[in-house]
Design an enzyme around this catalytic site. Structure first.
Site, short mmCIF file in Angstrom:
data_model
loop_
_atom_site.label_atom_id
_atom_site.label_comp_id
_atom_site.label_asym_id
_atom_site.label_seq_id
_atom_site.Cartn_x
_atom_site.Cartn_y
_atom_site.Cartn_z
N LYS A 33 0.83 -1.21 0.00
CA LYS A 33 0.00 0.00 0.00
C LYS A 33 0.86 1.26 0.00
CE LYS A 33 -1.84 1.07 3.94
NZ LYS A 33 -1.05 2.30 4.27
N THR A 34 1.85 1.33 0.89
CA THR A 34 2.69 2.52 0.99
C THR A 34 3.49 2.72 -0.30
OG1 THR A 34 2.86 2.21 3.38
CG2 THR A 34 4.46 3.67 2.35
N ASP A 226 -4.73 8.20 3.07
CA ASP A 226 -4.21 6.88 3.44
C ASP A 226 -5.00 6.34 4.64
OD1 ASP A 226 -2.57 4.65 3.56
OD2 ASP A 226 -0.94 5.67 4.61
N GLU A 227 -5.00 5.03 4.82
CA GLU A 227 -5.69 4.38 5.95
C GLU A 227 -7.12 4.92 6.08
OE1 GLU A 227 -4.44 1.88 7.25
OE2 GLU A 227 -2.28 2.04 7.48
N GLN A 257 -9.01 -3.82 8.44
CA GLN A 257 -8.07 -3.28 9.43
C GLN A 257 -8.61 -2.02 10.10
OE1 GLN A 257 -3.71 -3.71 8.58
NE2 GLN A 257 -4.40 -4.06 6.48
N ARG A 598 0.98 -9.15 10.97
CA ARG A 598 2.29 -8.50 11.17
C ARG A 598 3.42 -9.49 10.92
NH1 ARG A 598 0.80 -4.44 9.67
NH2 ARG A 598 -1.11 -5.62 9.31
#
Length: 714
Positions: A33-34, A226-227, A257, A598
């Site tokens: 994503k980043t 973002d997010e 998330q 994670r």
């Protein structure tokens, strides 16, 4: 630039090159994503020629903003990237330019949460508010947050001078309104804006002042968020307003998330984006570059139990690995020892301690892990938090216990000030001078001056009496009773309950459990316990790179580690015992999903069945069963009776949540086969009951949620 684009997969490249219009990117955990967001920003600047001054990129955390800036500068060189920021940082910059429109100075200060609490403490003291009236947490939630849900207060805040606010305070009979007015007065006196104000004032100016709105809409040609799954309705509204002229709103996130609903995040905003913008294009990133297929099978199986989500299943591009390892322990110490043993095995196989992370649902759960790591001399670091024995409330309690034993000056200076006893700097200075002159401790100096004029009207006598009363017969009291007694008599229990910060209450409960465990040794005493605690607190504070990482799941968002331990997976802990609705349970499941995803190489899950509050036995979390038992490697099989009882308890919980999901509301008309028709007048969640006033009865009836009621048309 072309070389970087060649490193993107098909879906990532589509997200980068689709620059115009409303774009929603569903980016699963570990799908780049980043990288995609950064590449899109660089593409807009280098290929389209858009100035960074015309691109607003909103990130969820400062860490994410700094990471993105670093990546963009590595690609494009040194640029002014001030519009890559959190929403609060953007609003601060916006208000520095625009708040003059409200007659407020541009050199305002930002009030953080600690400033807010200190202001409320002063207000409580002035109003003589006690625990019988309210708590700090309740006031923040119901008064400050409640009254700032809308921007209705802003006009009054701006219109009234400080003197006018004081007049309103004096005339206001209702307590909560008076608290709020006093808070606004303190803000205005200091030219302060809290985090709610930053968002509210920005939205207010954009809505009320057309020239400001048009100028910023012209300026922000591209808006990227973002997010997005973690933004609030008000934050979303700002992004919508700013992007309205050019129509370029790009959002990226993952509905699986969403873990910040307590900050007013609404997953439905993300899911309904295409309903708000029918022309929106949705791009789904499903190729996971982070985790092994075995880890993803565990995570995919878990999150599939949620109903409010965008359906997708992550595809692992990582090579095969070992199954997720699950350990069930009888006692907390057994769980902690297994984690430490397994870490040792990983290191012996070539892993670095820095490759290992331990995640937990709440900060208080770090205590047992920290203690075993210290005993084993395994270096560790707490990320985005403080070591258990370094936390303020724990140091406060330890200081009180030391006042029962050593009565040293360090413990005295901490205990005498918390809670406030009106013993300020001048009185402390007097005690220091007296103690120095007479070669005695500060506490003895207080004892010898207790009746002097200087301590009249203070809480000094209650402090001394609490210590003396607790010390009386102390050798015959259980240690956990000693702890409760000194905290109650000194006023610290009331003080911490007034504060009502759940993390602090949980930490103190965890310390009490540690004291109770120590008390099981018949030879143990308070001095021994305090000596052991001193060793736990006296750690090397140097930053060590090769150290195990300990952090909450929320702090781990956006991070990744080769080896991840998720600890405390028990019903009542993870998921939390405070869950009351199916929606809240889905959020708990998303938190577990974030924890699981994670891990890069192997995931470890653990829980224990004993040692909880009041020594109640605990059951394995539903999240373990929902992960698919076929996806887990059991260190040892679960006992049949434990498994059966756990599944029965989980089933009962799910049925209860389902019942709560279908609740009637106050005002609903209902029909009962015996009582006839009536109206719901109250809903008592804690008692799982409705209060119904039936038309044919003089008094209302309390009926269980399971009662057969038929809803009548309005």
């Amino acid at each position: 630039m072309e070389d970087f684009l060649s490193q993107l997969n098909k879906e990532q490249l589509s997200a980068v090159e689709t620059t115009e219009g409303h774009i929603r990117v569903m980016a699963g955990a570990g799908t780049g994503k980043t990288k995609t967001l950064t590449s899109r920003y660089a593409y807009l600047v280098s290929e389209l020629g858009i100035s960074p001054a015309n691109i607003l990129t909103v990130t969820f955390t400062n860490r994410a903003a700094n990471e993105m800036k670093s990546r963009v500068r590595a690609m494009l060189g040194d640029l002014d990237l001030g519009f890559i920021s959190t929403i609060h940082a953007f609003c601060t910059r916006f208000l520095k330019e625009e708040i003059y429109r409200l007659g407020y100075p541009k050199n305002f200060i930002v009030i953080d949460t600690e400033d807010q609490r200190q202001m409320l403490q002063r207000i409580f003291a002035d109003m003589k508010i006690t625990l019988r009236d309210t708590t700090m947490r309740r006031t923040i939630d119901q008064v400050l947050e409640g009254k700032k849900i809308t921007d209705d207060y802003i006009s009054e805040f701006i219109r009234n001078s400080s003197e006018e606010l004081l007049q309103k305070i004096a005339a206001e009979p209702e307590k909560n309104n008076q608290i709020f007015l006093r808070y606004l007065y303190e803000q205005k006196k200091n030219y302060g804006l809290d985090f709610n104000d930053l968002i509210n004032f920005t939205g207010y100016i954009l809505n009320v002042f057309p020239e400001a709105r048009e100028a910023w809409q012209s300026r922000m040609q591209y808006v990227m968020v973002d997010e997005f799954q973690d933004v609030s309705q008000k934050q979303y509204a700002i992004a919508q307003t700013l992007s309205a002229k050019h129509g370029n709103l790009f959002i990226v996130g993952d509905s699986d998330q969403t873990i910040y609903s307590w900050r007013d995040a609404h997953v439905q905003l993300f899911l309904d984006f295409d309903k708000k913008y029918p022309d929106a294009k949705t791009i789904v990133l499903k190729d996971n570059y982070r985790s092994t297929p075995q880890i993803l099978k565990t995570a995919n199986s878990l999150i599939a139990h949620n109903s409010v989500r965008f359906p997708k299943e992550l595809r692992a591009l990582h090579s095969d690995g070992a199954k997720t390892l699950y350990f069930h322990a009888k006692k907390p110490q057994d769980e902690a020892n297994w984690i430490a043993d397994t870490m040792g095995n990983l290191v012996s196989q070539g892993a670095s301690l820095g490759d290992i992370a331990v995640l937990y649902r709440s900060h208080f759960m770090s205590r047992g892990i920290e203690e075993i790591l210290i005993q084993r001399k395994i270096p560790y670091r707490i990320l985005s938090g403080i070591s258990f024995y370094e936390r303020k409330e724990i140091k406060d309690v330890i200081a009180y216990l030391r006042m029962l034993t050593t009565q040293d000056d360090i413990a005295f200076l901490r205990a005498i000030q918390t809670p406030s006893r009106k013993i300020g700097k001048k009185k402390i200075e007097f005690l220091k001078e007296y103690a120095e002159a007479n070669r005695i401790s500060l506490y003895n100096a207080l004892l010898e001056n207790l009746d002097s004029e200087i301590f009249r009207g203070t809480g000094a006598k209650r402090f001394v009496q609490a210590i003396a009363a607790t010390q009386k017969g102390m050798e015959n009291k259980p240690m956990d009773d000693i702890l409760d007694e000194i905290l109650d008599l000194s006023g610290y229990t009331e003080f911490i309950r007034m504060d009502a910060e759940q993390d602090r209450l949980d930490n103190i409960a965890e310390l009490k459990q540690s004291v109770a465990q120590a008390a099981h040794d018949p030879d143990a005493n308070l001095e021994d316990f305090l000596s052991r605690v001193a060793l736990y607190g006296n750690l090397d504070k140097e930053e060590r790179r090769n150290a195990v990482k300990l952090l909450s799941v929320h702090a781990a968002k956006g991070l990744e580690y080769p080896f991840v331990f998720v600890t405390g997976l028990s019903e009542g802990l993870f998921p939390s015992a405070q869950i009351e609705t199916a929606e809240e349970m889905e959020e708990e499941r998303r938190i577990a999903y974030v924890a699981f995803t994670r891990a890069k190489e192997r995931l470890f899950l653990s829980e224990n069945e004993g040692g909880g509050d009041a020594n109640l036995s605990k059951f394995p979390s539903r999240f373990i069963f929902e992960s698919g038992e076929e996806n887990l490697e059991f260190v040892r099989p679960l006992p049949d009776d434990l498994r059966k009882n756990a599944l029965r308890k989980i089933q009962q919980s799910e049925e209860s949540l389902q019942l709560l999901q279908n609740l009637f509301f106050v005002g609903d008309r209902v029909r009962h086969k015996i009582f006839g028709e009536g109206k719901i007048t109250a809903v008592d969640i804690s008692a799982a009951a409705y209060v119904v006033q039936f038309d044919n009865l003089k008094t209302p009836r309390s009926l269980q949620f399971s009662a057969k009621l038929e809803k009548l048309p309005d």
